[in-house]
Design a protein around this motif. Structure first.
Motif, short mmCIF file in Angstrom:
data_model
loop_
_atom_site.label_atom_id
_atom_site.label_comp_id
_atom_site.label_asym_id
_atom_site.label_seq_id
_atom_site.Cartn_x
_atom_site.Cartn_y
_atom_site.Cartn_z
N SER A 123 0.83 -1.20 0.00
CA SER A 123 0.00 0.00 0.00
C SER A 123 0.86 1.25 0.00
O SER A 123 0.53 2.25 -0.65
CB SER A 123 -0.91 0.00 1.23
OG SER A 123 -1.81 -1.08 1.19
N ASN A 127 0.66 4.08 -2.72
CA ASN A 127 0.31 5.44 -2.32
C ASN A 127 1.35 6.46 -2.77
O ASN A 127 1.02 7.57 -3.18
CB ASN A 127 0.14 5.52 -0.80
CG ASN A 127 -1.13 4.84 -0.32
OD1 ASN A 127 -2.05 4.61 -1.10
ND2 ASN A 127 -1.17 4.49 0.95
N THR A 205 -11.63 7.58 -5.95
CA THR A 205 -12.24 6.48 -5.20
C THR A 205 -11.48 6.17 -3.92
O THR A 205 -11.98 5.40 -3.08
CB THR A 205 -12.30 5.20 -6.06
OG1 THR A 205 -10.97 4.75 -6.36
CG2 THR A 205 -13.05 5.48 -7.36
N LYS A 206 -10.28 6.75 -3.76
CA LYS A 206 -9.47 6.51 -2.57
C LYS A 206 -9.90 7.44 -1.43
O LYS A 206 -10.37 8.55 -1.68
CB LYS A 206 -7.99 6.70 -2.88
CG LYS A 206 -7.47 5.79 -3.99
CD LYS A 206 -7.65 4.33 -3.60
CE LYS A 206 -7.29 3.40 -4.74
NZ LYS A 206 -7.54 1.98 -4.37
N GLY A 209 -8.40 10.70 -1.84
CA GLY A 209 -8.37 11.14 -3.23
C GLY A 209 -8.75 12.59 -3.47
O GLY A 209 -7.99 13.35 -4.08
N GLU A 269 -2.66 -2.03 -8.68
CA GLU A 269 -3.41 -2.89 -7.77
C GLU A 269 -3.73 -4.24 -8.40
O GLU A 269 -3.64 -5.28 -7.78
CB GLU A 269 -4.69 -2.17 -7.34
CG GLU A 269 -4.43 -1.07 -6.33
CD GLU A 269 -5.72 -0.51 -5.79
OE1 GLU A 269 -6.60 -0.21 -6.61
OE2 GLU A 269 -5.83 -0.36 -4.57
#
Length: 440
Positions: A123, A127, A205-206, A209, A269
């Motif tokens: 992650s 990120n 969508t994060k 974000g 992802e």
């Protein structure tokens, strides 16, 4: 079971300590950054080939006798179930808060928590790629929106292109006055702009974000205006189109790097995180570049900052446009000129060629004072050096009081409870560091 090894930059480590990440080690050992980029690793800044402290020929892990040596590179690498984390040697605690702080100050990255598990490390890699998006988007769009030729089909009475005979027969029989034709026109709504739009929608969508995207809200508004044909279900088709046709024109270099970043974000992802796929992936940062840009954020009001990477503020050693140089810092005070160099290395490692370089710059700009700005993780031991005069042959060697070269450190806190405490102590170190230049 995932194997994770943490190393410091610029250190030697015995080969046998890499047994748990043997496959990953084989993938990166003695390979240049340029080679790793081609295999799927993202390297920042993109123009490493033009930086003095790091080059595309540099190796992230180099074999030297029975040891492996790391370089000035920080970041994360993964291959299958194996992970390698390279931290700053100036962070002596359990967490690499210094690297995190440099990213926050230089690239305006959000705070990210210390991560321990395999999923967390993946992650964190992902990120970091996402956090770079506003930086690359703003950099690319300084050249304006990317436009390219696109084929359009028309069927009207204003013939401007090439007649499409087959389509004309089908649509205009019997003849009604219209002509079917094709025309190539410049368009902002192209595959690259669509790729950027898909990346924006994906980042939204994060959890972080919308906050992250606000840092490039003007650029994002322009992308929305240009991509009126956006459809979510076209994402796979757009990614394939961009992979087949990378941007090659030198003028749009920044867009080429943005294109590559967008593809990595949209596919990361699916292909990497938690999948154990046998594909090398990761993100690497030039520690020396981060340190230099961080120092500039502290003393920019006192110094000019020529940039080799951006071809900004180039200077010449000799008349006739000969001898291109990029001193790190040139004081704005031209009556009492000072030259400074940011060095991402301990005080005792600054010497030899470092001395010659800054002394040459001082001679060029008639400066009597020079500085090395270095990070200090222990006790500040600033050192002031005076240039000698005379020679040992005449036995008249003596120090010149009017020409000084100083090593001036900025204290990096350690043994702190958390990142908030680290930031607080860093602010104190910065105030002490900057106070030395208040008179400039």
């Amino acid at each position: 079971m995932t194997a994770i090894i943490k190393l410091k930059d610029n250190v030697f480590t015995k080969k046998n300590e890499f047994e748990s990440i043997n496959h990953l080690t084989k993938k990166i050992l003695d390979k240049t950054l340029k080679q790793l980029e081609k295999e799927g690793v993202f390297v920042f800044p993109e123009e490493v080939s033009e930086a003095e402290d790091i080059t595309k020929d540099q190796m992230i892990l180099q074999r030297i006798n029975d040891c492996y040596r790391t370089s000035n590179v920080l970041g994360f690498l993964g291959y299958g179930k194996e992970r390698l984390v390279i931290e700053s040697r100036f962070s002596t605690g359990k967490s690499d808060y210094f690297f995190q702080y440099l990213l926050e100050c230089v690239l305006d990255f959000p705070n990210f928590l210390e991560l321990h598990t395999d999923a967390d490390q993946n992650s964190r890699m992902f990120n970091l790629l996402v956090f770079l998006f506003p930086y690359y988007l703003k950099s690319a769009m300084r050249k304006g929106l990317f436009k390219t030729y696109k084929n359009y089909q028309y069927n009207d009475g204003n013939l401007k292109g090439t007649i499409d005979i087959a389509r004309h027969i089908i649509r205009n029989t019997p003849f009604t006055g219209n002509i079917s034709y094709n025309q190539r026109e410049f368009s902002f709504d192209n595959d690259l702009m669509q790729l950027i739009r898909h990346t924006i929608e994906f980042i939204k969508t994060k959890p972080y974000g919308n906050k992250l995207l606000r840092r490039a809200k003007d650029e994002i508004s322009a992308i929305y205006e240009a991509t009126t044909d956006y459809e979510y279900y076209d994402r796979r088709k757009i990614i394939i189109a961009n992979r087949k046709k990378p941007i090659r024109h030198a003028f749009y270099h920044d867009y080429r790097e943005l294109q590559r970043l967008c593809i990595m974000i949209l596919q990361y992802e699916k292909q990497q995180i938690g999948s154990g796929v046998r594909q090398l992936h990761g993100i690497l940062f030039d520690g020396a570049w981060l340190w230099e840009e961080y120092i500039n954020s502290l003393i920019g009001q006192f110094f000019y900052h020529p940039r080799n990477k951006g071809k900004e503020g180039a200077q010449r050693l000799f008349a006739g446009n000969v001898g291109l140089i990029y001193p790190d810092f040139i004081s704005r005070d031209n009556k009492n000129r000072t030259i400074a160099d940011a060095k991402y290395k301990p005080i005792n490692n600054i010497g030899n060629k470092d001395y010659l370089q800054v002394l040459a710059y001082m001679f060029r700009f008639d400066a009597t004072n020079g500085y090395y700005f270095y990070p200090e993780s222990g006790e500040i031991k600033n050192l002031e050096l005076h240039l000698n005069s005379g020679s040992t042959y005449e036995k008249d060697v003596g120090a010149r009081e009017n020409i000084r070269l100083s090593k001036y450190g900025l204290l990096i806190p350690n043994n702190v409870a958390d990142y908030d405490q680290f930031k607080t102590q860093m602010k104190e170190s910065e105030l002490s560091f900057k106070s030395h230049f208040d008179g400039l």
